[in-house]
Design a protein around this motif. Structure first.
Motif, PDB file in Angstrom:
ATOM      1  N   TYR A  17       0.834  -1.208   0.000  1.00  0.00           N
ATOM      2  CA  TYR A  17       0.000   0.000   0.000  1.00  0.00           C
ATOM      3  C   TYR A  17       0.866   1.254   0.000  1.00  0.00           C
ATOM      4  N   MET A  18       2.008   1.209   0.675  1.00  0.00           N
ATOM      5  CA  MET A  18       2.895   2.367   0.735  1.00  0.00           C
ATOM      6  C   MET A  18       3.445   2.735  -0.639  1.00  0.00           C
ATOM      7  N   ASN A  19       3.441   1.792  -1.564  1.00  0.00           N
ATOM      8  CA  ASN A  19       3.917   2.064  -2.922  1.00  0.00           C
ATOM      9  C   ASN A  19       2.797   2.515  -3.856  1.00  0.00           C
ATOM     10  N   GLY A  20       1.577   2.588  -3.339  1.00  0.00           N
ATOM     11  CA  GLY A  20       0.436   2.954  -4.175  1.00  0.00           C
ATOM     12  C   GLY A  20       0.252   4.458  -4.284  1.00  0.00           C
ATOM     13  N   ASP A  21      -0.636   4.866  -5.163  1.00  0.00           N
ATOM     14  CA  ASP A  21      -0.846   6.283  -5.450  1.00  0.00           C
ATOM     15  C   ASP A  21      -1.340   7.059  -4.235  1.00  0.00           C
ATOM     16  N   THR A  22      -2.245   6.476  -3.450  1.00  0.00           N
ATOM     17  CA  THR A  22      -2.792   7.198  -2.305  1.00  0.00           C
ATOM     18  C   THR A  22      -1.703   7.571  -1.317  1.00  0.00           C
ATOM     19  N   ALA A  23      -0.888   6.588  -0.937  1.00  0.00           N
ATOM     20  CA  ALA A  23       0.183   6.844   0.030  1.00  0.00           C
ATOM     21  C   ALA A  23       1.212   7.812  -0.534  1.00  0.00           C
ATOM     22  N   ARG A  24       1.579   7.638  -1.784  1.00  0.00           N
ATOM     23  CA  ARG A  24       2.591   8.512  -2.382  1.00  0.00           C
ATOM     24  C   ARG A  24       2.101   9.956  -2.493  1.00  0.00           C
ATOM     25  N   ASP A  25       0.820  10.143  -2.803  1.00  0.00           N
ATOM     26  CA  ASP A  25       0.272  11.493  -2.892  1.00  0.00           C
ATOM     27  C   ASP A  25       0.298  12.179  -1.525  1.00  0.00           C
ATOM     28  N   ILE A  26      -0.024  11.435  -0.491  1.00  0.00           N
ATOM     29  CA  ILE A  26       0.020  12.002   0.862  1.00  0.00           C
ATOM     30  C   ILE A  26       1.451  12.353   1.235  1.00  0.00           C
ATOM     31  N   MET A  27       2.390  11.480   0.929  1.00  0.00           N
ATOM     32  CA  MET A  27       3.794  11.742   1.241  1.00  0.00           C
ATOM     33  C   MET A  27       4.284  13.003   0.524  1.00  0.00           C
ATOM     34  N   ARG A  28       3.931  13.160  -0.735  1.00  0.00           N
ATOM     35  CA  ARG A  28       4.334  14.357  -1.482  1.00  0.00           C
ATOM     36  C   ARG A  28       3.771  15.619  -0.822  1.00  0.00           C
ATOM     37  N   ARG A  29       2.537  15.531  -0.374  1.00  0.00           N
ATOM     38  CA  ARG A  29       1.900  16.706   0.231  1.00  0.00           C
ATOM     39  C   ARG A  29       2.623  17.156   1.491  1.00  0.00           C
ATOM     40  N   TYR A  30       3.286  16.227   2.154  1.00  0.00           N
ATOM     41  CA  TYR A  30       4.055  16.568   3.348  1.00  0.00           C
ATOM     42  C   TYR A  30       5.520  16.878   3.037  1.00  0.00           C
ATOM     43  N   GLY A  31       5.828  17.067   1.765  1.00  0.00           N
ATOM     44  CA  GLY A  31       7.151  17.535   1.393  1.00  0.00           C
ATOM     45  C   GLY A  31       8.178  16.461   1.094  1.00  0.00           C
ATOM     46  N   PHE A  32       7.778  15.197   1.155  1.00  0.00           N
ATOM     47  CA  PHE A  32       8.713  14.129   0.820  1.00  0.00           C
ATOM     48  C   PHE A  32       8.903  14.035  -0.691  1.00  0.00           C
ATOM     49  N   VAL A  33      10.104  13.693  -1.094  1.00  0.00           N
ATOM     50  CA  VAL A  33      10.387  13.414  -2.503  1.00  0.00           C
ATOM     51  C   VAL A  33      10.296  11.910  -2.690  1.00  0.00           C
ATOM     52  N   MET A  34       9.526  11.477  -3.671  1.00  0.00           N
ATOM     53  CA  MET A  34       9.338  10.062  -3.909  1.00  0.00           C
ATOM     54  C   MET A  34      10.539   9.467  -4.661  1.00  0.00           C
ATOM     55  N   PRO A  35      10.807   8.173  -4.467  1.00  0.00           N
ATOM     56  CA  PRO A  35      11.915   7.526  -5.182  1.00  0.00           C
ATOM     57  C   PRO A  35      11.800   7.730  -6.686  1.00  0.00           C
TER      58      PRO A  35
END
Length: 266
Positions: free
Chosen positions: A231-249
């Motif tokens: 789930y952490m690799n899915g779109d929902t989790a990645r979108d939330i991570m981006r919103r908090y300023g994380f850069v995705m792999p």
């Protein structure tokens, strides 16, 4: 019959053994406190039958706890070196996987940090500067590296106060234990903290905050651990991570992004 039941109970209590449908226990770096909480809310909606508990803390301390048998099924670290260590020493059943790149910022709720530089921390009106402990917190290590890069680390020693982890460091600044500090961008983006401006620190001043996770030996047969990892690799989790300023792999900050600008409060 009683002996058989006793033996079954003892087997379930042995380290590394977990029932396939048992609750998932996560150890997570404290920079994930707000982003992961939001991801977990979405995950629980998608998987209402799964029970997930999370404990936040410093990556170094949690690594030591896992090595000593702490009952965590999945470990999200702020520095991939810790999951790599656990894998190398037989405490993980999956290869360490990068889930995000973190960033650090100058943040204060007492002064406007948006136009400040690391050199400004030497000003006389700043008596205390908070960073996470470089001993066991990756964000503290990166803060130290950045301060050394601009040549102010030694002169700041009398001002520096340490939080045990990056979330505690942010709370320390909020409570007045320091006028300003270096915290995770992911925390500065949380609404309560985002009421105040921050300055994004140039990532060329420190080693990358490459964050990684593993499934521990205890979580090997826990279906929920594997399901949540996917789930952490899915779109929902990645979108939330981006919103908090994380850069995705595999992604980089856009050239017109916040790297060289101050982030204004919403």
């Amino acid at each position: 019959m009683h002996l058989r039941a006793l033996l079954l109970t003892l087997l379930l209590l042995l380290p590394g053994l977990t029932t396939a449908n048992g609750p998932l226990t996560i150890a997570a770096a404290s920079d994930l406190r707000f982003a992961l909480d939001e991801i977990l809310d979405a995950y629980r909606e998608a998987h209402p039958d799964d029970t997930v508990r999370v404990t936040y803390g410093s990556s170094g301390r949690m690594t030591t706890q896992i090595m000593n048998g702490a009952p965590y099924d999945v470990f999200f670290s702020a520095d991939i070196a810790y999951p790599q260590k656990l894998r190398a020493e037989g405490h993980a059943v999956t290869e360490p996987e990068v889930y995000a790149i973190g960033r650090i910022v100058l943040w204060s709720n007492r002064m406007d940090a948006s136009e400040m530089t690391l050199e400004d921390l030497l000003r006389d009106d700043i008596r205390r500067v908070a960073i996470a402990s470089p001993t066991h917190a990756p964000y503290g290590v990166r803060a130290m590296e950045a301060l050394k890069s601009v040549g102010v680390w030694d002169d700041l020693q009398s001002k520096i106060v340490n939080g045990d982890n990056i979330a505690q460091t942010a709370r320390m600044i909020q409570a007045g234990g320091a006028e300003i500090g270096i915290i995770a961008l992911s925390l500065a983006e949380f609404p309560d903290l985002a009421e105040h401006n921050y300055h994004l620190i140039d990532d060329a001043l420190h080693e990358p905050l490459t964050q990684g996770f593993i499934i521990t030996r205890r979580g090997e047969h826990n279906d929920t651990a594997h399901r949540f990892s996917e789930y952490m690799n899915g779109d929902t989790a990645r979108d939330i991570m981006r919103r908090y300023g994380f850069v995705m792999p595999g992604e980089t900050l856009p050239e017109d992004g916040p790297a060289d600008t101050a982030a204004a409060a919403p």
